[in-house]
Design a protein around this motif. Structure first.
Motif, PDB file in Angstrom:
ATOM      1  N   GLN A  92       0.892  -1.124  -0.020  1.00  0.00           N
ATOM      2  CA  GLN A  92      -0.082   0.219  -0.260  1.00  0.00           C
ATOM      3  C   GLN A  92       0.887   1.381   0.150  1.00  0.00           C
ATOM      4  O   GLN A  92       1.418   1.832   1.163  1.00  0.00           O
ATOM      5  CB  GLN A  92      -0.976  -0.069   1.203  1.00  0.00           C
ATOM      6  N   PRO A  93       1.092   1.957  -1.281  1.00  0.00           N
ATOM      7  CA  PRO A  93       1.586   3.314  -1.143  1.00  0.00           C
ATOM      8  C   PRO A  93       0.972   4.361  -0.303  1.00  0.00           C
ATOM      9  O   PRO A  93      -0.381   4.225  -0.009  1.00  0.00           O
ATOM     10  CB  PRO A  93       1.750   3.821  -2.422  1.00  0.00           C
ATOM     11  N   THR A  94       1.947   5.158   0.319  1.00  0.00           N
ATOM     12  CA  THR A  94       1.401   6.276   0.982  1.00  0.00           C
ATOM     13  C   THR A  94       1.267   7.591   0.377  1.00  0.00           C
ATOM     14  O   THR A  94       1.888   7.520  -0.961  1.00  0.00           O
ATOM     15  CB  THR A  94       2.443   6.655   2.258  1.00  0.00           C
ATOM     16  N   ALA A  95       0.865   8.760   1.032  1.00  0.00           N
ATOM     17  CA  ALA A  95       0.757   9.903   0.011  1.00  0.00           C
ATOM     18  C   ALA A  95       2.259  10.263  -0.450  1.00  0.00           C
ATOM     19  O   ALA A  95       2.405  11.227  -1.099  1.00  0.00           O
ATOM     20  CB  ALA A  95       0.024  10.971   0.895  1.00  0.00           C
ATOM     21  N   ARG A  96       3.059   9.695   0.378  1.00  0.00           N
ATOM     22  CA  ARG A  96       4.729  10.231  -0.101  1.00  0.00           C
ATOM     23  C   ARG A  96       5.174   9.399  -1.107  1.00  0.00           C
ATOM     24  O   ARG A  96       6.403   9.503  -1.529  1.00  0.00           O
ATOM     25  CB  ARG A  96       5.443  10.207   1.090  1.00  0.00           C
ATOM     26  N   PHE A  97       4.367   8.338  -1.659  1.00  0.00           N
ATOM     27  CA  PHE A  97       4.961   7.539  -2.934  1.00  0.00           C
ATOM     28  C   PHE A  97       5.261   8.284  -4.018  1.00  0.00           C
ATOM     29  O   PHE A  97       4.545   9.066  -4.380  1.00  0.00           O
ATOM     30  CB  PHE A  97       4.071   6.259  -3.194  1.00  0.00           C
ATOM     31  N   PRO A  98       6.446   8.364  -4.520  1.00  0.00           N
ATOM     32  CA  PRO A  98       6.904   8.987  -5.619  1.00  0.00           C
ATOM     33  C   PRO A  98       6.446   8.661  -6.976  1.00  0.00           C
ATOM     34  O   PRO A  98       6.599   7.506  -7.490  1.00  0.00           O
ATOM     35  CB  PRO A  98       8.371   9.024  -5.686  1.00  0.00           C
ATOM     36  N   LEU A  99       5.024   9.333  -7.464  1.00  0.00           N
ATOM     37  CA  LEU A  99       4.686   9.268  -8.965  1.00  0.00           C
ATOM     38  C   LEU A  99       5.343  10.112  -9.818  1.00  0.00           C
ATOM     39  O   LEU A  99       4.652  11.021 -10.122  1.00  0.00           O
ATOM     40  CB  LEU A  99       3.148   9.204  -8.811  1.00  0.00           C
ATOM     41  N   ILE A 100       6.411   9.800 -10.277  1.00  0.00           N
ATOM     42  CA  ILE A 100       7.108  10.683 -11.353  1.00  0.00           C
ATOM     43  C   ILE A 100       7.572   9.981 -12.409  1.00  0.00           C
ATOM     44  O   ILE A 100       7.940   8.726 -12.277  1.00  0.00           O
ATOM     45  CB  ILE A 100       8.446  11.326 -10.477  1.00  0.00           C
ATOM     46  N   ARG A 101       7.819  10.448 -13.726  1.00  0.00           N
ATOM     47  CA  ARG A 101       8.140  10.003 -14.674  1.00  0.00           C
ATOM     48  C   ARG A 101       9.505   9.580 -14.541  1.00  0.00           C
ATOM     49  O   ARG A 101      10.479  10.437 -14.275  1.00  0.00           O
ATOM     50  CB  ARG A 101       7.988  11.039 -15.784  1.00  0.00           C
ATOM     51  N   GLY A 102       9.873   8.359 -15.124  1.00  0.00           N
ATOM     52  CA  GLY A 102      10.991   7.879 -15.018  1.00  0.00           C
ATOM     53  C   GLY A 102      11.601   7.580 -13.631  1.00  0.00           C
ATOM     54  O   GLY A 102      12.825   7.215 -13.461  1.00  0.00           O
ATOM     55  N   GLY A 103      10.628   7.513 -12.531  1.00  0.00           N
ATOM     56  CA  GLY A 103      11.060   7.248 -11.244  1.00  0.00           C
ATOM     57  C   GLY A 103      11.217   6.042 -10.962  1.00  0.00           C
ATOM     58  O   GLY A 103      10.909   4.868 -11.756  1.00  0.00           O
ATOM     59  N   ALA A 104      11.689   5.609  -9.790  1.00  0.00           N
ATOM     60  CA  ALA A 104      11.755   4.361  -9.253  1.00  0.00           C
ATOM     61  C   ALA A 104      11.303   4.279  -7.668  1.00  0.00           C
ATOM     62  O   ALA A 104      11.828   5.308  -7.002  1.00  0.00           O
ATOM     63  CB  ALA A 104      12.954   3.582  -9.659  1.00  0.00           C
ATOM     64  N   MET A 105      11.141   3.026  -7.237  1.00  0.00           N
ATOM     65  CA  MET A 105      10.860   2.859  -5.783  1.00  0.00           C
ATOM     66  C   MET A 105      11.799   1.566  -5.383  1.00  0.00           C
ATOM     67  O   MET A 105      11.512   0.829  -6.159  1.00  0.00           O
ATOM     68  CB  MET A 105       9.361   2.657  -5.396  1.00  0.00           C
ATOM     69  N   THR A 106      12.521   1.804  -4.425  1.00  0.00           N
ATOM     70  CA  THR A 106      13.362   0.633  -4.080  1.00  0.00           C
ATOM     71  C   THR A 106      12.732   0.004  -2.724  1.00  0.00           C
ATOM     72  O   THR A 106      12.389   0.552  -1.782  1.00  0.00           O
ATOM     73  CB  THR A 106      14.930   1.291  -3.711  1.00  0.00           C
TER      74      THR A 106
END
Length: 159
Positions: A115-129
């Motif tokens: 479950q992502p939070t409001a701080r989850f980065p939804l940016i073009r070309g981004g990544a979550m580790t």
């Protein structure tokens, strides 16, 4: 086979034998797909756990809706490992809700709903580790047959 001595040489053929297979670890079972599954307690000696078969669904995250992380735990000998404890942590912290540690199934697979939070980065070309650890519940967190791995999922702007 040929034997040679000071008095001469002699040859003989022997009957073929079956291929000698190594003994399976304790508790090994063969799954319907042919994979051999072992309990995490059978991962001993120089063998270690390995996290592989990582899959995110969807494979690019474009919203803060829950998404799925699937992975599989094997040992360094190639056996699927059941009952290994797997922990996943989003890095940096607070971008996804806490993910409880859970056990692998008979086939070494485990599925997490993240479950992502409001701080989850939804940016073009981004990544979550994500930091992922698999371990034997009888071992300490930093020793034994455990393994650690960093994985990531791509992100993009909301669709």
């Amino acid at each position: 086979m040929t034997a040679t001595s000071s008095t001469g040489a002699a040859s003989a053929d022997s009957a073929p034998t079956a291929v000698v297979e190594p003994a399976l670890p304790p508790g090994a079972t063969r799954l319907s797909d042919g994979t051999i599954s072992i309990p995490v307690t059978s991962v001993t000696g120089t063998a270690r756990l390995v996290v592989r078969g990582v899959d995110f669904e969807p494979n690019v995250i474009r919203s803060r809706s829950p998404f799925t992380l699937r992975l599989r735990v094997f040992d360094t000998r190639g056996y699927a490992v059941r009952d290994a404890l797997v922990f996943a942590l989003g890095v940096p912290y607070s971008r996804v809700a806490a993910i409880p540690e859970a056990r692998t199934g008979d086939d070494g697979r485990i599925t997490f709903t993240i479950q992502p939070t409001a701080r989850f980065p939804l940016i073009r070309g981004g990544a979550m580790t994500f930091f992922v650890r698999a371990r034997d519940p009888q071992d300490t967190l930093l020793a034994g047959v455990s393994t650690r791995r960093l994985i990531q999922v791509r992100t993009d702007r909301a669709a």
